[in-house]
Design a protein around this motif. Structure first.
Motif, PDB file in Angstrom:
ATOM      1  N   ALA A  75     -10.798  -3.095 -57.117  1.00  0.00           N
ATOM      2  CA  ALA A  75      -9.744  -3.568 -58.016  1.00  0.00           C
ATOM      3  C   ALA A  75     -10.230  -4.669 -58.943  1.00  0.00           C
ATOM      4  O   ALA A  75     -11.059  -5.496 -58.567  1.00  0.00           O
ATOM      5  N   ARG A  76      -9.669  -4.655 -60.129  1.00  0.00           N
ATOM      6  CA  ARG A  76      -9.870  -5.754 -61.074  1.00  0.00           C
ATOM      7  C   ARG A  76      -8.730  -6.742 -60.884  1.00  0.00           C
ATOM      8  O   ARG A  76      -7.573  -6.356 -60.728  1.00  0.00           O
ATOM      9  N   ARG A  77      -9.063  -8.014 -60.907  1.00  0.00           N
ATOM     10  CA  ARG A  77      -8.049  -9.057 -60.730  1.00  0.00           C
ATOM     11  C   ARG A  77      -7.258  -9.230 -62.021  1.00  0.00           C
ATOM     12  O   ARG A  77      -7.833  -9.315 -63.094  1.00  0.00           O
ATOM     13  N   ILE A  78      -5.948  -9.262 -61.888  1.00  0.00           N
ATOM     14  CA  ILE A  78      -5.069  -9.559 -63.021  1.00  0.00           C
ATOM     15  C   ILE A  78      -5.057 -11.072 -63.176  1.00  0.00           C
ATOM     16  O   ILE A  78      -4.547 -11.776 -62.310  1.00  0.00           O
ATOM     17  N   GLU A  79      -5.627 -11.550 -64.254  1.00  0.00           N
ATOM     18  CA  GLU A  79      -5.714 -12.991 -64.485  1.00  0.00           C
ATOM     19  C   GLU A  79      -4.717 -13.469 -65.538  1.00  0.00           C
ATOM     20  O   GLU A  79      -4.528 -14.650 -65.711  1.00  0.00           O
ATOM     21  N   TRP A  80      -4.116 -12.532 -66.264  1.00  0.00           N
ATOM     22  CA  TRP A  80      -3.222 -12.914 -67.331  1.00  0.00           C
ATOM     23  C   TRP A  80      -1.793 -12.956 -66.822  1.00  0.00           C
ATOM     24  O   TRP A  80      -1.448 -12.321 -65.842  1.00  0.00           O
ATOM     25  N   VAL A  81      -0.976 -13.696 -67.530  1.00  0.00           N
ATOM     26  CA  VAL A  81       0.413 -13.907 -67.128  1.00  0.00           C
ATOM     27  C   VAL A  81       1.324 -13.241 -68.151  1.00  0.00           C
ATOM     28  O   VAL A  81       1.091 -13.338 -69.354  1.00  0.00           O
ATOM     29  N   VAL A  82       2.343 -12.590 -67.658  1.00  0.00           N
ATOM     30  CA  VAL A  82       3.331 -11.953 -68.527  1.00  0.00           C
ATOM     31  C   VAL A  82       4.383 -12.997 -68.896  1.00  0.00           C
ATOM     32  O   VAL A  82       4.824 -13.775 -68.049  1.00  0.00           O
ATOM     33  N   GLU A  83       4.758 -12.987 -70.149  1.00  0.00           N
ATOM     34  CA  GLU A  83       5.786 -13.923 -70.614  1.00  0.00           C
ATOM     35  C   GLU A  83       7.093 -13.689 -69.857  1.00  0.00           C
ATOM     36  O   GLU A  83       7.426 -12.555 -69.504  1.00  0.00           O
ATOM     37  N   GLU A  84       7.833 -14.744 -69.653  1.00  0.00           N
ATOM     38  CA  GLU A  84       9.107 -14.668 -68.920  1.00  0.00           C
ATOM     39  C   GLU A  84      10.067 -13.671 -69.558  1.00  0.00           C
ATOM     40  O   GLU A  84      10.752 -12.925 -68.856  1.00  0.00           O
ATOM     41  N   ALA A  85      10.101 -13.626 -70.886  1.00  0.00           N
ATOM     42  CA  ALA A  85      11.006 -12.696 -71.575  1.00  0.00           C
ATOM     43  C   ALA A  85      10.653 -11.243 -71.236  1.00  0.00           C
ATOM     44  O   ALA A  85      11.549 -10.410 -71.065  1.00  0.00           O
ATOM     45  N   GLU A  86       9.377 -10.936 -71.122  1.00  0.00           N
ATOM     46  CA  GLU A  86       8.963  -9.574 -70.750  1.00  0.00           C
ATOM     47  C   GLU A  86       9.326  -9.284 -69.293  1.00  0.00           C
ATOM     48  O   GLU A  86       9.812  -8.203 -68.971  1.00  0.00           O
ATOM     49  N   ARG A  87       9.058 -10.254 -68.407  1.00  0.00           N
ATOM     50  CA  ARG A  87       9.385 -10.064 -66.986  1.00  0.00           C
ATOM     51  C   ARG A  87      10.880  -9.870 -66.793  1.00  0.00           C
ATOM     52  O   ARG A  87      11.305  -9.108 -65.932  1.00  0.00           O
ATOM     53  N   ARG A 126      14.244   4.536 -63.712  1.00  0.00           N
ATOM     54  CA  ARG A 126      14.572   3.533 -64.726  1.00  0.00           C
ATOM     55  C   ARG A 126      13.559   3.594 -65.867  1.00  0.00           C
ATOM     56  O   ARG A 126      12.413   4.008 -65.680  1.00  0.00           O
ATOM     57  N   ALA A 127      13.975   3.152 -67.029  1.00  0.00           N
ATOM     58  CA  ALA A 127      13.067   3.074 -68.178  1.00  0.00           C
ATOM     59  C   ALA A 127      12.142   1.883 -67.974  1.00  0.00           C
ATOM     60  O   ALA A 127      12.577   0.732 -67.992  1.00  0.00           O
ATOM     61  N   LEU A 128      10.891   2.185 -67.720  1.00  0.00           N
ATOM     62  CA  LEU A 128       9.881   1.158 -67.475  1.00  0.00           C
ATOM     63  C   LEU A 128       8.636   1.487 -68.298  1.00  0.00           C
ATOM     64  O   LEU A 128       8.435   2.645 -68.658  1.00  0.00           O
ATOM     65  N   PRO A 129       7.788   0.513 -68.544  1.00  0.00           N
ATOM     66  CA  PRO A 129       6.546   0.801 -69.276  1.00  0.00           C
ATOM     67  C   PRO A 129       5.473   1.465 -68.392  1.00  0.00           C
ATOM     68  O   PRO A 129       4.358   1.684 -68.834  1.00  0.00           O
ATOM     69  N   PHE A 130       5.807   1.781 -67.149  1.00  0.00           N
ATOM     70  CA  PHE A 130       4.909   2.445 -66.209  1.00  0.00           C
ATOM     71  C   PHE A 130       5.754   3.346 -65.318  1.00  0.00           C
ATOM     72  O   PHE A 130       6.969   3.184 -65.226  1.00  0.00           O
ATOM     73  N   ARG A 131       5.087   4.299 -64.663  1.00  0.00           N
ATOM     74  CA  ARG A 131       5.783   5.191 -63.736  1.00  0.00           C
ATOM     75  C   ARG A 131       5.588   4.700 -62.314  1.00  0.00           C
ATOM     76  O   ARG A 131       4.505   4.239 -61.960  1.00  0.00           O
ATOM     77  N   ILE A 132       6.626   4.815 -61.507  1.00  0.00           N
ATOM     78  CA  ILE A 132       6.564   4.494 -60.090  1.00  0.00           C
ATOM     79  C   ILE A 132       6.502   5.820 -59.352  1.00  0.00           C
ATOM     80  O   ILE A 132       7.418   6.632 -59.462  1.00  0.00           O
ATOM     81  N   VAL A 133       5.394   6.053 -58.635  1.00  0.00           N
ATOM     82  CA  VAL A 133       5.196   7.323 -57.942  1.00  0.00           C
ATOM     83  C   VAL A 133       4.583   7.076 -56.574  1.00  0.00           C
ATOM     84  O   VAL A 133       3.957   6.034 -56.327  1.00  0.00           O
ATOM     85  N   THR A 134       4.754   8.065 -55.701  1.00  0.00           N
ATOM     86  CA  THR A 134       4.061   8.042 -54.406  1.00  0.00           C
ATOM     87  C   THR A 134       2.613   8.459 -54.625  1.00  0.00           C
ATOM     88  O   THR A 134       2.275   9.054 -55.663  1.00  0.00           O
ATOM     89  N   PRO A 135       1.743   8.191 -53.673  1.00  0.00           N
ATOM     90  CA  PRO A 135       0.376   8.711 -53.795  1.00  0.00           C
ATOM     91  C   PRO A 135       0.345  10.233 -53.966  1.00  0.00           C
ATOM     92  O   PRO A 135      -0.420  10.747 -54.790  1.00  0.00           O
ATOM     93  N   ARG A 136       1.189  10.939 -53.251  1.00  0.00           N
ATOM     94  CA  ARG A 136       1.250  12.404 -53.421  1.00  0.00           C
ATOM     95  C   ARG A 136       1.726  12.764 -54.820  1.00  0.00           C
ATOM     96  O   ARG A 136       1.236  13.724 -55.420  1.00  0.00           O
ATOM     97  N   GLY A 137       2.677  12.014 -55.343  1.00  0.00           N
ATOM     98  CA  GLY A 137       3.156  12.251 -56.704  1.00  0.00           C
ATOM     99  C   GLY A 137       2.068  12.019 -57.737  1.00  0.00           C
ATOM    100  O   GLY A 137       1.969  12.741 -58.721  1.00  0.00           O
ATOM    101  N   PHE A 138       1.227  11.022 -57.497  1.00  0.00           N
ATOM    102  CA  PHE A 138       0.096  10.780 -58.387  1.00  0.00           C
ATOM    103  C   PHE A 138      -0.873  11.953 -58.327  1.00  0.00           C
ATOM    104  O   PHE A 138      -1.354  12.418 -59.358  1.00  0.00           O
ATOM    105  N   GLY A 139      -1.127  12.452 -57.126  1.00  0.00           N
ATOM    106  CA  GLY A 139      -2.026  13.593 -56.960  1.00  0.00           C
ATOM    107  C   GLY A 139      -1.520  14.810 -57.700  1.00  0.00           C
ATOM    108  O   GLY A 139      -2.278  15.546 -58.314  1.00  0.00           O
ATOM    109  N   ALA A 140      -0.201  15.003 -57.683  1.00  0.00           N
ATOM    110  CA  ALA A 140       0.397  16.148 -58.371  1.00  0.00           C
ATOM    111  C   ALA A 140       0.367  15.948 -59.891  1.00  0.00           C
ATOM    112  O   ALA A 140       0.193  16.904 -60.641  1.00  0.00           O
ATOM    113  N   ALA A 141       0.514  14.686 -60.333  1.00  0.00           N
ATOM    114  CA  ALA A 141       0.515  14.387 -61.766  1.00  0.00           C
ATOM    115  C   ALA A 141      -0.896  14.385 -62.341  1.00  0.00           C
ATOM    116  O   ALA A 141      -1.095  14.628 -63.514  1.00  0.00           O
ATOM    117  N   GLY A 142      -1.870  14.025 -61.491  1.00  0.00           N
ATOM    118  CA  GLY A 142      -3.254  13.879 -61.960  1.00  0.00           C
ATOM    119  C   GLY A 142      -3.883  15.210 -62.083  1.00  0.00           C
ATOM    120  O   GLY A 142      -4.716  15.565 -62.780  1.00  0.00           O
TER     121      GLY A 142
END
Length: 142
Positions: A75-87, A126-142
């Motif tokens: 994994a790459r470490r997330i070092e940046w911070v998201v602005e409060e308005a985005e969160r 929900r409308a999000l900038p990313f998808r929430i999936v199970t590992p199996r769902g990722f396998g099916a999508a990939g």
């Protein structure tokens, strides 16, 4: 947009990768090894992973240091911070301990948040900038 898929794994998915060798993780691992995906983790998520690795996981003795070293290699470490308005635009997870995974996915610019956690999966429609999936769902999508 080209480039690698950006992934955030919740603690249980990390445990499946590092400890339990769950076959559902194979497509995620293969995507990372092949350079098609990269995994991101932030300090809060890593702290929870370290704590969980110390629990009695029943299956076997866990070498916490080795697991954390593998996580650091993968994994790459997330070092940046998201602005409060985005969160603030993120939905509130009913399990407040899981909010950090939504925030990490946002900060990483992730395409997928991988989880088996019901509270997070309940937000998958929900409308999000990313998808929430199970590992199996990722396998099916990939």
């Amino acid at each position: 947009m080209g480039g690698k898929l950006r992934l955030v794994l919740d603690t249980n998915v990390w445990l499946d990768w590092l400890v339990f060798e769950d076959p559902a993780i194979a497509p995620i691992r293969a995507a990372v090894v092949a350079g098609r995906a990269e995994v991101f983790i932030d300090l809060d998520c890593e702290t929870e992973l370290e704590r969980a690795l110390g629990y009695d996981l029943g299956k076997r003795a866990v070498d916490v240091s080795a697991c954390l070293a593998e996580c650091a290699c993968v994994a790459r470490r997330i070092e940046w911070v998201v602005e409060e308005a985005e969160r603030a635009r993120l939905p509130a997870c009913r399990d407040r301990d899981d909010q950090k995974f939504l925030e990490a996915a946002l900060a990483a610019g992730a395409r997928f948040l991988l989880t088996r956690d019901r509270a997070l999966l309940d937000l998958a429609r929900r409308a999000l900038p990313f998808r929430i999936v199970t590992p199996r769902g990722f396998g099916a999508a990939g």
